[in-house]
Write a protein that holds these residues in place. Sequence first.
Motif, PDB file in Angstrom:
ATOM      1  N   PHE A   1       0.811  -1.224   0.000  1.00 59.62           N
ATOM      2  CA  PHE A   1       0.000   0.000   0.000  1.00 59.62           C
ATOM      3  C   PHE A   1       0.843   1.272   0.000  1.00 59.62           C
ATOM      4  CE2 PHE A   1       0.579  -0.588   4.615  1.00 59.62           C
ATOM      5  CZ  PHE A   1       0.818   0.708   5.040  1.00 59.62           C
ATOM      6  N   ARG A   2       2.136   1.115   0.266  1.00 58.58           N
ATOM      7  CA  ARG A   2       3.022   2.297   0.296  1.00 58.58           C
ATOM      8  C   ARG A   2       3.262   2.845  -1.121  1.00 58.58           C
ATOM      9  NH1 ARG A   2       4.363   4.570   5.282  1.00 58.58           N
ATOM     10  NH2 ARG A   2       4.153   2.975   6.862  1.00 58.58           N
ATOM     11  N   TYR A   3       2.951   1.993  -2.116  1.00 60.38           N
ATOM     12  CA  TYR A   3       3.190   2.413  -3.510  1.00 60.38           C
ATOM     13  C   TYR A   3       1.892   2.292  -4.289  1.00 60.38           C
ATOM     14  CZ  TYR A   3       7.811   1.648  -1.735  1.00 60.38           C
ATOM     15  OH  TYR A   3       8.911   1.712  -0.940  1.00 60.38           O
ATOM     16  N   ILE A   4       1.738   3.145  -5.247  1.00 60.24           N
ATOM     17  CA  ILE A   4       0.556   3.034  -6.107  1.00 60.24           C
ATOM     18  C   ILE A   4       0.997   3.019  -7.561  1.00 60.24           C
ATOM     19  CG2 ILE A   4      -1.282   3.974  -4.643  1.00 60.24           C
ATOM     20  CD1 ILE A   4      -0.644   6.728  -5.877  1.00 60.24           C
ATOM     21  N   GLN A   5       0.222   2.368  -8.376  1.00 58.20           N
ATOM     22  CA  GLN A   5       0.518   2.293  -9.811  1.00 58.20           C
ATOM     23  C   GLN A   5      -0.240   3.432 -10.498  1.00 58.20           C
ATOM     24  OE1 GLN A   5       2.105  -0.777 -10.994  1.00 58.20           O
ATOM     25  NE2 GLN A   5       2.371  -1.276  -8.819  1.00 58.20           N
ATOM     26  N   VAL A   6       0.495   4.225 -11.245  1.00 58.50           N
ATOM     27  CA  VAL A   6      -0.197   5.290 -12.002  1.00 58.50           C
ATOM     28  C   VAL A   6       0.184   5.184 -13.472  1.00 58.50           C
ATOM     29  CG1 VAL A   6      -0.492   7.021 -10.191  1.00 58.50           C
ATOM     30  CG2 VAL A   6       1.669   6.877 -11.399  1.00 58.50           C
ATOM     31  N   LEU A   7      -0.760   5.590 -14.302  1.00 59.52           N
ATOM     32  CA  LEU A   7      -0.473   5.595 -15.740  1.00 59.52           C
ATOM     33  C   LEU A   7       0.435   6.767 -16.025  1.00 59.52           C
ATOM     34  CD1 LEU A   7      -3.892   4.845 -17.408  1.00 59.52           C
ATOM     35  CD2 LEU A   7      -1.930   3.340 -17.191  1.00 59.52           C
ATOM     36  N   LYS A   8       1.515   6.455 -16.763  1.00 57.01           N
ATOM     37  CA  LYS A   8       2.460   7.536 -17.069  1.00 57.01           C
ATOM     38  C   LYS A   8       1.882   8.379 -18.195  1.00 57.01           C
ATOM     39  CE  LYS A   8       7.250   8.468 -18.015  1.00 57.01           C
ATOM     40  NZ  LYS A   8       8.441   7.979 -18.658  1.00 57.01           N
ATOM     41  N   LYS A   9       1.904   9.706 -17.978  1.00 59.15           N
ATOM     42  CA  LYS A   9       1.376  10.590 -19.017  1.00 59.15           C
ATOM     43  C   LYS A   9       2.427  10.746 -20.106  1.00 59.15           C
ATOM     44  CE  LYS A   9      -1.757  13.316 -16.283  1.00 59.15           C
ATOM     45  NZ  LYS A   9      -1.656  14.335 -15.281  1.00 59.15           N
ATOM     46  N   ASP A  10       1.989  10.685 -21.375  1.00 58.15           N
ATOM     47  CA  ASP A  10       2.926  10.866 -22.489  1.00 58.15           C
ATOM     48  C   ASP A  10       3.351  12.316 -22.594  1.00 58.15           C
ATOM     49  OD1 ASP A  10       3.132   8.340 -23.225  1.00 58.15           O
ATOM     50  OD2 ASP A  10       1.694   8.438 -24.896  1.00 58.15           O
ATOM     51  N   ASN A  11       4.537  12.463 -23.143  1.00 57.16           N
ATOM     52  CA  ASN A  11       5.011  13.795 -23.465  1.00 57.16           C
ATOM     53  C   ASN A  11       4.080  14.393 -24.532  1.00 57.16           C
ATOM     54  OD1 ASN A  11       6.390  15.675 -25.138  1.00 57.16           O
ATOM     55  ND2 ASN A  11       8.281  15.105 -24.042  1.00 57.16           N
ATOM     56  N   ILE A  12       3.644  15.617 -24.324  1.00 56.37           N
ATOM     57  CA  ILE A  12       2.647  16.219 -25.231  1.00 56.37           C
ATOM     58  C   ILE A  12       3.161  16.290 -26.675  1.00 56.37           C
ATOM     59  CG2 ILE A  12       1.486  18.395 -25.813  1.00 56.37           C
ATOM     60  CD1 ILE A  12       0.745  18.698 -23.004  1.00 56.37           C
ATOM     61  N   ILE A  13       4.422  16.715 -26.830  1.00 57.69           N
ATOM     62  CA  ILE A  13       4.965  16.866 -28.193  1.00 57.69           C
ATOM     63  C   ILE A  13       4.977  15.509 -28.892  1.00 57.69           C
ATOM     64  CG2 ILE A  13       7.034  17.532 -29.510  1.00 57.69           C
ATOM     65  CD1 ILE A  13       7.555  19.538 -27.175  1.00 57.69           C
ATOM     66  N   LYS A  14       5.346  14.498 -28.078  1.00 57.74           N
ATOM     67  CA  LYS A  14       5.400  13.161 -28.662  1.00 57.74           C
ATOM     68  C   LYS A  14       3.993  12.701 -29.060  1.00 57.74           C
ATOM     69  CE  LYS A  14       7.219   8.572 -27.636  1.00 57.74           C
ATOM     70  NZ  LYS A  14       5.984   7.841 -27.658  1.00 57.74           N
ATOM     71  N   THR A  15       3.011  13.013 -28.189  1.00 54.65           N
ATOM     72  CA  THR A  15       1.638  12.602 -28.492  1.00 54.65           C
ATOM     73  C   THR A  15       1.144  13.254 -29.780  1.00 54.65           C
ATOM     74  OG1 THR A  15       1.300  12.633 -26.125  1.00 54.65           O
ATOM     75  CG2 THR A  15      -0.659  12.365 -27.469  1.00 54.65           C
ATOM     76  N   VAL A  16       1.426  14.554 -29.880  1.00 55.26           N
ATOM     77  CA  VAL A  16       0.990  15.262 -31.088  1.00 55.26           C
ATOM     78  C   VAL A  16       1.691  14.664 -32.305  1.00 55.26           C
ATOM     79  CG1 VAL A  16       0.958  17.501 -32.276  1.00 55.26           C
ATOM     80  CG2 VAL A  16       0.459  17.374 -29.828  1.00 55.26           C
ATOM     81  N   GLY A  17       3.002  14.392 -32.155  1.00 56.71           N
ATOM     82  CA  GLY A  17       3.774  13.791 -33.251  1.00 56.71           C
ATOM     83  C   GLY A  17       3.190  12.467 -33.674  1.00 56.71           C
ATOM     84  N   ASP A  18       2.820  11.683 -32.653  1.00 55.58           N
ATOM     85  CA  ASP A  18       2.215  10.369 -32.961  1.00 55.58           C
ATOM     86  C   ASP A  18       0.930  10.540 -33.733  1.00 55.58           C
ATOM     87  OD1 ASP A  18       4.255   9.169 -31.723  1.00 55.58           O
ATOM     88  OD2 ASP A  18       3.169   8.736 -29.845  1.00 55.58           O
TER      89      ASP A  18
ATOM     90  N   VAL B   1       2.850   2.073 -17.203  1.00 55.51           N
ATOM     91  CA  VAL B   1       2.454   2.173 -15.801  1.00 55.51           C
ATOM     92  C   VAL B   1       3.698   2.491 -14.967  1.00 55.51           C
ATOM     93  CG1 VAL B   1       1.524   0.899 -13.845  1.00 55.51           C
ATOM     94  CG2 VAL B   1       0.596   0.524 -16.131  1.00 55.51           C
ATOM     95  N   LYS B   2       3.506   3.428 -14.079  1.00 57.37           N
ATOM     96  CA  LYS B   2       4.640   3.837 -13.262  1.00 57.37           C
ATOM     97  C   LYS B   2       4.289   3.632 -11.785  1.00 57.37           C
ATOM     98  CE  LYS B   2       7.311   7.948 -12.424  1.00 57.37           C
ATOM     99  NZ  LYS B   2       7.202   9.364 -12.416  1.00 57.37           N
ATOM    100  N   GLU B   3       5.258   3.243 -11.000  1.00 57.46           N
ATOM    101  CA  GLU B   3       5.005   3.062  -9.577  1.00 57.46           C
ATOM    102  C   GLU B   3       5.406   4.329  -8.833  1.00 57.46           C
ATOM    103  OE1 GLU B   3       5.165  -0.907  -7.292  1.00 57.46           O
ATOM    104  OE2 GLU B   3       7.106   0.068  -7.039  1.00 57.46           O
ATOM    105  N   LYS B   4       4.486   4.799  -8.019  1.00 52.21           N
ATOM    106  CA  LYS B   4       4.779   6.024  -7.266  1.00 52.21           C
ATOM    107  C   LYS B   4       4.562   5.777  -5.781  1.00 52.21           C
ATOM    108  CE  LYS B   4       3.496  10.199  -8.500  1.00 52.21           C
ATOM    109  NZ  LYS B   4       2.617  11.289  -8.954  1.00 52.21           N
ATOM    110  N   VAL B   5       5.201   6.613  -4.985  1.00 52.17           N
ATOM    111  CA  VAL B   5       4.995   6.497  -3.530  1.00 52.17           C
ATOM    112  C   VAL B   5       3.580   6.978  -3.207  1.00 52.17           C
ATOM    113  CG1 VAL B   5       5.726   7.413  -1.286  1.00 52.17           C
ATOM    114  CG2 VAL B   5       7.434   6.835  -3.016  1.00 52.17           C
ATOM    115  N   ASN B   6       2.879   6.177  -2.437  1.00 48.97           N
ATOM    116  CA  ASN B   6       1.520   6.555  -2.037  1.00 48.97           C
ATOM    117  C   ASN B   6       1.591   7.672  -0.995  1.00 48.97           C
ATOM    118  OD1 ASN B   6      -1.121   6.728  -1.346  1.00 48.97           O
ATOM    119  ND2 ASN B   6      -1.348   4.611  -0.625  1.00 48.97           N
ATOM    120  N   LYS B   7       1.045   8.799  -1.361  1.00 51.46           N
ATOM    121  CA  LYS B   7       1.108   9.916  -0.414  1.00 51.46           C
ATOM    122  C   LYS B   7      -0.170  10.051   0.414  1.00 51.46           C
ATOM    123  CE  LYS B   7       4.582  12.665  -2.666  1.00 51.46           C
ATOM    124  NZ  LYS B   7       4.879  13.909  -3.368  1.00 51.46           N
TER     125      LYS B   7
END
Lengths: 519, 477
Positions: free
Chosen positions: B381-398, B412-418
């Motif tokens: 529970f100390r960590y949570i899985q979050v979806l990593k946001k894409d870089n905007i420029i890269k998204t537009v390029g895609d 998916v990125k693991e982050k400390v649960n705050k």
Amino acid sequence: MYNEDFRKNWFNILKFNSKVSIVENPRKLDEKVRIPLTPIQIDAFLLYNLFAVLYPRFISKQQNILDIIVSDFDIDNFVFGVYLYKTNKPGVHETVEILPNDLVGIKQENLGDMNEIFNKFQSSILKDHNVKVNSIRIIKKRGLDLINSHYGKISNSTNYDIFRSFLDLMQISINSNLIAMYPEPYILKFLRNNINLLEDIKLSSIFAFIEDLIPSFNILVATASNQLSFGVNLEKIESKTLKSDIKVKILPIEREDYELNSYGLLTDIKNAQQTFMVDNVFNINLNGILKFLSELFENEIPFDKEILRLLFQKFLYGIRGYDLHWSMYPKPKTFSTLIRFLMKLLGIDLNLKKLSHWAIPDYIFGLFDTFVGLNAKILLIITTSKKNNDINNQTPITLLLEIENGSLTKVKYITEKELFSGIDQESLDSIRFAYSERFGFITNILIINKNLIKSILNTFIFKFHKISMFSILKVLKMLRKPQFFQIYPEIPPYSLLKRKNSFFFLKDLLKIVIDKHNF
Amino acid sequence: MIKNSKVNSTDVAITKNDSPTKTINNGIELLGGISRFIGKEDKVFIKINLRAPSGFPVNVSIDSLRALIILCKDAGAKKIYVGGFPNYGVKTSTLNDTLGLKYYLEKLGAELIFLDDEELAPFSNIDINGKNIEYPTRVLESDKLIILNQVSVDPLFKCTLSLLNCYSLVSSKSQKIDKVIRSGKDYLLLDQFKQDLISHILDVFSIKKPCLVINDMFYFLEGAGPFIYKDSNLIRTSLVVSGSDAVAVDLITLNLLKIDLLSSEILLEARNRKLGITNGSEINLKGESLDDNKLIVNFSVYKLNEITINNTYLQTGRICSGCFKEAYYLLNFMKTHMTKDLKYIRTQSMLIGENPPEPDTVENIIVFGDCALTTTKNRDFRYIQVLKKDNIIKTVGDKVKKEKSSQKKPIVKEKVNKSIIELPGCPPDMLMSLNTILKYYGKTQAPNLSFYNALLNQFGYKESGKLMKKKGVTNDV
Ligand code: SF4
């Protein structure tokens, strides 16, 4: 035995009631009678309907009533009169039959067992008259004498004095057991237990005190349903030369003239204001209020803490139910979305439709229990001085409130004014000590100036339609001033109110009393 | 050990009457009258419950105290001092402000002693059982010590006995139990906290024994106590137990509540240390019959999850009495004063003790106490899985390249649960815990607590929260 006026009026009521079932449109009979024991003239058909709706709900759902007049003393001919009312509808008295006094032999000692008296009369009348009596009322002769003397005042007194006399009559009759009913209705028990909380306090004095506090007003409390539609017009008239008086009118509301919305409220409440020529109209959903009152009366006094919490919740739920349980004209400003929005910009959220009825009682009771205690004795001093709260200035009203396990168990009027003499009246410490020596430890002294009470009544009742952030802030500011309000020793919530800026205090307070999600 | 009474009596009086004053007076009368306890020109110290800036029965019944002061005066006492340390380091002056006692007591002929004011009430260092205890000199120098104890339910000892009352003759700081792990002994399994606490209580008690002990149970707080909570209920028993032997008086008090010696760890330890009479047959009962006056009361809960609180889920690991007691106070506080906050919070989990089970959600997790903190350091529970946001420029390029996003796997990125509120301490301090919880939820989500906290801050509790951040707060102490 009965006052002539009383008797005549009562027979008029019976006569009218007996006609209702045989005429096609009883509304057209257009007869006036007086509400028994009061000076209030009322449309006879409205009174019929009031009895038909209220009597079964609050007194007895059963038909056929027997009145027994008895002596106050243990004498041979103990019974002075037996009157049988056969009722087709519960509570609607139509005919009266005088039965022999010796129908059932009872003595004073039998009064302790109402069940037995009831059974004896019931079986005897069933046998002789083939009528099943389901409720008996026993009135002692002294009670009747008091009623008669009360009637004597009706023709030559102001309403104010008549109401006081009525309240005295009720209090004496209940306190001295001058009237008893079997089966005992909850309302009678409720009244008796409440009156028992008062020690040396007359209901009429409470009425006089409140009457003095309220400003002049002219309001209509209206309620309409298919069964019963009426308005109570209350008006306080103040004059510079004469004593103020209260006018009460109970008037039918013609259903044809008004539409009801799906919640049973008048759609055109402004129309009622104009028709009845009043300043404000409070329109209340009758079923809601009747249900609340029935539940209230069923409770034991002193209230169990949990019950009190629940009743408080229901009351607040009623308040927040604007347009649902009640409405008023002129419409309170605070219910206007635009005004609320503007206030919200200042960080003040005063949406009474979002009153946190579910959370407020818990919080208030929690704070009270914690900081005042489960057992407490509070000395309440009501001052009248306009300039300051100096209790030297005039004789204040002093009450002792006793609380046990968080419930109010006694309210005592303190007449021992001599306690004030010889003590340092400037020092609340010394007042508290003197009273503690006499009545047990006084937890807190509360000094309230009448002007503050007036302000509170104005803000939250009589000028409710004008309620705003500013009117509430005015009350909060008054609470901070010792000439209007003092608590000794200070309890932490009050210390906070004094220390904090009123605006920010109100902001925090509203976060507690108003739900978060608004628009 | 200082003996403080000429009376060496096995008498214990059970009295019943229609007012606390009469009941106390009857008890003393049955014990032979006040002059058996108090001599002419005696300096008397009356130890009372002075727990918090709160009303009765959190603190002593003032009517009972008045009756006792009058008796002492009648016996010719030269000086009558009254006092006790409040809980949680609250100052006596704060209590005096809310209760207005000083003047009242002075008028009665007694003096309220501010034990926490070192200038007015200095300490003496007493060595006892290898411990050094700071004990009020005023009490030591008094000729007689009387305990006037308000009896209520207590989460650790079933009810607040006079022995516990004696404990607040020393400051909250001195009352603190340090975690001392004995080699080869399981601190939690043996509930070493409670054992140490009992030992400490009895040490303090044995410094100066009272000459008269009054267990005032005329009104008894049942359900939740000894503070006033939503589940508290005050019953009128009309009973008072008094005597000169505190242990015997406590035993009879427990017996009235249908608790025997063997169920009371503190009295068993008092027996081991021969601190008083624990053999019922040696007690000379006076007044009312014990058997005829037994009471059926609701004690406080034995398990924390019996305190049902809206939107709050408890996960309890192995705990000792330290965390049990503080969590009991915290949970009852929440239930009493945070109705609205609990609704706004929607859900919160509280992990208590060593190795508590995983919380049900990853949001609003209160980790209560050092044991829970250390054993959940690396929990899921100390960590949570979050979806990593894409870089905007890269998204537009895609998008320009017309790549179909659906064909891409989300990163998916693991982050400390705050969303965790850490409440350290062994056990954590209740007031600091409240402060930390408020910092985490904020005014909008916890308006009730915020208002209450403002009330508490008036008593000078404010300083704690400096190190806290809005999210993922820690109550560093
Ligand atoms: S953290 Fe709590 S459970 Fe662990 S030892 Fe300390 S008091 Fe006991």
